[in-house]
Design an enzyme around this catalytic site. Sequence first.
Site, PDB file in Angstrom:
ATOM      1  N   ARG A   1       0.791  -1.200  -0.142  1.00 55.68           N
ATOM      2  CA  ARG A   1       0.035   0.016  -0.067  1.00 55.68           C
ATOM      3  C   ARG A   1       0.895   1.329   0.039  1.00 55.68           C
ATOM      4  NH1 ARG A   1      -2.078   1.765   4.708  1.00 55.68           N
ATOM      5  NH2 ARG A   1      -2.219  -0.339   5.546  1.00 55.68           N
ATOM      6  N   TYR A  30     -17.020  20.306 -10.410  1.00 53.04           N
ATOM      7  CA  TYR A  30     -17.251  18.913 -10.860  1.00 53.04           C
ATOM      8  C   TYR A  30     -18.374  18.526  -9.715  1.00 53.04           C
ATOM      9  CZ  TYR A  30     -16.886  13.834 -11.808  1.00 53.04           C
ATOM     10  OH  TYR A  30     -17.010  12.706 -12.217  1.00 53.04           O
ATOM     11  N   ASP A  43      -8.684  21.436  -9.330  1.00 51.54           N
ATOM     12  CA  ASP A  43      -8.944  20.302 -10.053  1.00 51.54           C
ATOM     13  C   ASP A  43      -8.237  20.698 -11.504  1.00 51.54           C
ATOM     14  OD1 ASP A  43     -10.218  18.191 -11.811  1.00 51.54           O
ATOM     15  OD2 ASP A  43     -11.934  17.982 -10.475  1.00 51.54           O
ATOM     16  N   LYS A  78      -9.070  10.248 -17.130  1.00 53.97           N
ATOM     17  CA  LYS A  78      -9.209  11.125 -18.216  1.00 53.97           C
ATOM     18  C   LYS A  78      -7.951  11.117 -19.250  1.00 53.97           C
ATOM     19  CE  LYS A  78     -13.365  11.851 -16.480  1.00 53.97           C
ATOM     20  NZ  LYS A  78     -13.471  12.980 -15.580  1.00 53.97           N
TER      21      LYS A  78
END
Length: 398
Positions: free
Chosen positions: A62, A117, A189, A214
């Site tokens: 992790r 968003y 963002d 994206k």
Amino acid sequence: MDSSDHSDIASSLSPQTLLVTSGRDTTAQKGFVNPPVVRGSTVLYPTAEDLHAHRGEYSYGRHGTPTTKALQQALMALEGPHCAGVGLTPSGVSAISTALLSVLKAGDHLLVCDNAYRPTRLFCEQTLKRFGIETSYFDPLIGAGIESLFKPNTAAVMVEAPGSQSFEMTDIPAIAAVAHARGALVIDDNTWATPLYHRSLEQGVDISIQAGTKYIGGHSDIMFGTVAANQAAWPKIAEGIRQLGVCAGPDDVFLALRGLRTLSVRLAQHQRSGLDMARWLAERPEVQRVLHPALESDPGHAIWKRDFTGASGLFSIVLQHAPQKAVDALLDTVKLFGMGYSWGGFESLVIPFDCATYRSATKWNPGGPTLRLHIGLESTDDLKADLERGFAAFNAAR
Ligand SMILES: *Cc1c(COP(=O)(O)O)cnc(C)c1O
């Protein structure tokens, strides 16, 4: 010399070259160009002494693997010299929620731009509210006027430029100057432009987020997010990631690194094709307005030109007034434009949207139905022919 060791010349390389060279360790990869997809939880320590001292390059899956390390080095190079670290998250939304949870505490006030968003708003209104954090929204065009919205407990400002539906351009440096004078962090963002076309951290942003789903992935085949931060914010982000247990899956990490290697050519083509389509659409009688900050006629153009070095392939159009059935006829007729959420892949997409349903600090009244387009890597001649067929169906149903 190791053919992938460019550390001596890295400071003189352009971002385009760094996307190709960063995060490569040919020796560790036994000569292979790319790192393997390391799937792992346990990392074994050779001796008890090493175990007690947590000695070793890796400690636990992790916390990092050779695959995540390669990607983090490449992302740091892309974000630029102000970047103190980059966290990898399993989605763009988790990048946003991780960043907010890492820097805010009960009793804080958060300012969020009204064009953010939509799932960002949901997280603020429900989860953050539950933890005693208050959110208020501001006009994306407010600039330095944001000063009047600050409260003594305002701890952070979240911006998104341009907003991924309405494409208004926020003056991030002006907002950052006010925020920093008040001791608040600025979170951006930066999914639309990516750090290749907008170096957030050099414009006063403390925490720069991308939905890697994206353009970093670029092929509509991963869910992924990044949280990059400067020296002031990185310790909080790193600790938040550790305590929340956030980590991204090894296949998505590998595909994100693979996507980064070709980001500059893909994005340049999305920009070219996007502008070609935007200019063509601006001349169409069915289109009232094109919302694309790289068009000279766009109200956000001056800010885009000052702060950005390029544009991606996502923008919106306002159609002439028409009933929903005419818009639906267009959507059902086009074949190259797929109807679906997300964007940044190689394929073109179209979706209808309506910001009026969720905006609270500003009124959204574009004067006609609105569509968001993602321009993929198809020929723009084919895309124009496809939209022409769609407009014919739109006109027949009006
Ligand atoms: C898609 C998107 C996100 C969320 O990314 P996911 O990977 O889908 O969670 C965040 N911000 C913007 C601007 C986006 O377009």
